[in-house]
Design an enzyme around this catalytic site. Structure first.
Site, PDB file in Angstrom:
ATOM      1  N   ALA A 120       0.774  -1.246   0.000  1.00  0.00           N
ATOM      2  CA  ALA A 120       0.000   0.000   0.000  1.00  0.00           C
ATOM      3  C   ALA A 120       0.810   1.305   0.000  1.00  0.00           C
ATOM      4  CB  ALA A 120      -0.939   0.004   1.190  1.00  0.00           C
ATOM      5  N   SER A 124      -1.255   6.493  -1.818  1.00  0.00           N
ATOM      6  CA  SER A 124      -2.034   7.284  -2.790  1.00  0.00           C
ATOM      7  C   SER A 124      -3.299   6.527  -3.192  1.00  0.00           C
ATOM      8  CB  SER A 124      -1.224   7.539  -4.059  1.00  0.00           C
ATOM      9  OG  SER A 124       0.112   7.793  -3.760  1.00  0.00           O
ATOM     10  N   LYS A 125      -3.100   5.247  -3.540  1.00  0.00           N
ATOM     11  CA  LYS A 125      -4.243   4.469  -4.030  1.00  0.00           C
ATOM     12  C   LYS A 125      -5.152   4.054  -2.872  1.00  0.00           C
ATOM     13  CE  LYS A 125      -1.358   2.970  -7.841  1.00  0.00           C
ATOM     14  NZ  LYS A 125      -0.058   3.443  -7.321  1.00  0.00           N
ATOM     15  N   ASP A 187      -0.602  -3.487  -6.229  1.00  0.00           N
ATOM     16  CA  ASP A 187       0.184  -2.485  -6.950  1.00  0.00           C
ATOM     17  C   ASP A 187       1.641  -2.852  -6.638  1.00  0.00           C
ATOM     18  OD1 ASP A 187       0.520  -0.102  -8.487  1.00  0.00           O
ATOM     19  OD2 ASP A 187       1.038   0.953  -6.643  1.00  0.00           O
ATOM     20  N   CYS A 240       4.104   0.170 -12.448  1.00  0.00           N
ATOM     21  CA  CYS A 240       4.468   1.384 -13.197  1.00  0.00           C
ATOM     22  C   CYS A 240       5.676   1.049 -14.075  1.00  0.00           C
ATOM     23  CB  CYS A 240       4.740   2.550 -12.261  1.00  0.00           C
ATOM     24  SG  CYS A 240       5.971   2.207 -11.006  1.00  0.00           S
TER      25      CYS A 240
END
Lengths: 313, 155
Positions: A120, A124-125, A187, A240
């Site tokens: 996490a 941001s997410k 992520d 990313c």
């Protein structure tokens, strides 16, 4: 002094294999500074009120089509001003890259969901998901390193998030908790190729060996997350980076391992993306990886990104 | 839930009484929230979060820190004040532009002209609740965490 981005030769060569003549355009975009963007934090402010305050500063705000509360920001010396306003101090907005707003928009957590954000930090997410859930339901925001957890807690508290439990575990072992979730965000830590526009040093440690190593970590992390997914649950995997080994290769790995897992086509308003690659470096992937979204920097003027939406049958 | 305990009954009332007596924040404001205690902190979260079982997970935090328990009593955090401070009806200091700017830059204030009681006070500028400060006579100690201060030049 403006830093010059150096793109490794091997990096250029591998994307030439995928993009062909378009590679030059891709590499040019990699060298361009990233357009600044923010997300209005409706947990602490009213969106219209905040927009008015920011516009009064002379900022030009352009809506990001795939995130209701996301805006590109243009204005004189905007980079230094963004983190130095009363509204920023108040947590009315959060500086967040436009492509980083994609995974929560694809996952679409609701007020009733039990959500796991397995890697996490910096939050941001997680913050964006808490906002989508109106601070209801429950999010487990997990990370493994102390310094990353500090940043995560700091950001979540500043954003006014209260529906979150922050936990410290190696995500690769999270499945051992036997917890089951409605929605999961993975992520994943990655080689960060896509962030080169924001961080000129992003590719300083880049190498095919690093990609191989990280893809192994990603497989274990995603495997662990899949085991925590309820039947009919939804999982979003994102990075990313644009390296196929860290993206389609990882999705292919879990599709082969779990027969009850399927890929759902990513669809977001206003987002231009391309299909996942069926083949890379002599390896053929499961056909379903084509439903994943490859987001090239030149397509939306963002960072490079990859998103896959999985569902457990 | 690790070493955290949900605050109910008298203990919850104690927290609510403090917030009402110090700042005039009505108890009803917190009716949909749950308070959890861990060490010297009281956290605020929702019902759904505490209804889950967390047997095998090392929990770092739950929700947001509402109050720090200090030697001289309870202190509402900056983050909590920024959310719930809007309900405060007493012990609120209205700051001028210059004073607010100093607070954001991390400075204390002196020569305060206010009849607000000594102790923790809500710091308000325009419609914004910036956080909490500690007032003693005409001096105001800035309690905004160092990590939050910004070198703002104009408001």
């Amino acid at each position: 002094m403006k830093k010059r981005i150096i793109l490794p030769k091997e990096f250029k060569a591998r994307y030439s294999k995928i993009l062909g003549r378009e590679n030059k355009r891709f590499l040019n975009y990699c060298m361009r500074p990233l357009r600044k963007s923010i997300r209005i934090n409706t947990l602490k402010t009213d969106k219209e009120k905040c927009l008015k305050l920011l516009k009064n500063k002379g900022w030009k705000l352009t809506p990001i089509p795939w995130c209701n509360d996301g805006f590109w920001v243009d204005g004189e010396k905007i980079e230094e001003k963004l983190g130095n306003t009363l509204e920023y101090f108040m947590g009315y907005y959060y500086i967040q890259e436009a492509s980083s707003m994609i995974p929560p928009a694809v996952l679409r957590p609701t007020e009733r969901d039990f959500v796991l954000d397995i890697a996490a930090s910096p939050g941001s997410k997680t913050g964006q998901m808490a906002q989508m859930m109106k601070n209801k339901g429950c999010i487990i925001a997990n990370d493994v390193r102390i310094e990353r957890l500090k940043m995560l807690k700091y950001n979540l508290e500043k954003l006014g998030v209260i529906n979150t439990v922050v936990t410290k575990m190696d995500g690769r072992r999270f499945w051992k908790t036997n917890m089951k979730f409605d929605k999961i965000l993975v992520d994943a830590p990655c080689s960060s190729e896509g962030t080169v526009r924001k961080n000129w040093k992003a590719l300083s440690r880049w190498s095919p060996e690093l990609i191989r190593y990280i893809s192994n970590v990603q497989k274990h992390l995603l495997d662990s997350a899949v085991r925590c997914l309820k039947s009919n649950g939804i999982l979003v995997y994102s990075t990313c980076t644009l390296a196929p080994e860290e993206n389609e290769g990882v999705i292919d790995y879990v599709l082969k391992k779990y027969q009850d897992l399927d890929v759902v086509k990513v669809s977001l308003r206003g987002l231009k993306y391309r299909e996942g690659l069926k083949e890379w470096d002599g390896r053929e992937y499961d056909d379903r990886v084509t439903k994943c979204a490859r987001i090239w920097p030149q397509d939306n003027d963002t960072e490079g990104f990859f998103v896959a939406k999985l569902v457990r049958k | 839930m690790n070493d955290m305990t949900i605050i109910t009954g008298k203990s919850r009332k104690e927290v609510l009484n403090y917030l009402e007596s110090r700042f005039g924040i009505k108890k009803e404001v917190f009716k949909d929230y749950v308070f959890v205690k861990k060490g010297k902190k009281i956290w605020i979260t929702n019902e759904d979060v505490v209804s889950r079982k967390y047997k095998k997970i090392p929990i770092e935090s739950i929700g947001m820190v509402l109050i720090r328990l200090q030697k001289n009593g309870m202190k509402m955090t900056t983050n909590a004040a920024q959310i719930f401070g809007k309900y405060a009806t007493k012990n609120v200091i209205n700051l001028s532009k210059t004073q607010a700017q100093k607070i954001l830059q991390g400075f204390n204030l002196d020569n305060l002209k206010t009849d607000v009681e000594d102790g923790y006070v809500m710091l308000k500028y325009s419609d914004y609740i910036l956080g909490v400060g500690l007032k003693r006579d005409r001096f105001l100690m800035n309690m905004i965490p160092k990590s939050r201060i910004i070198p703002i030049e104009s408001l």
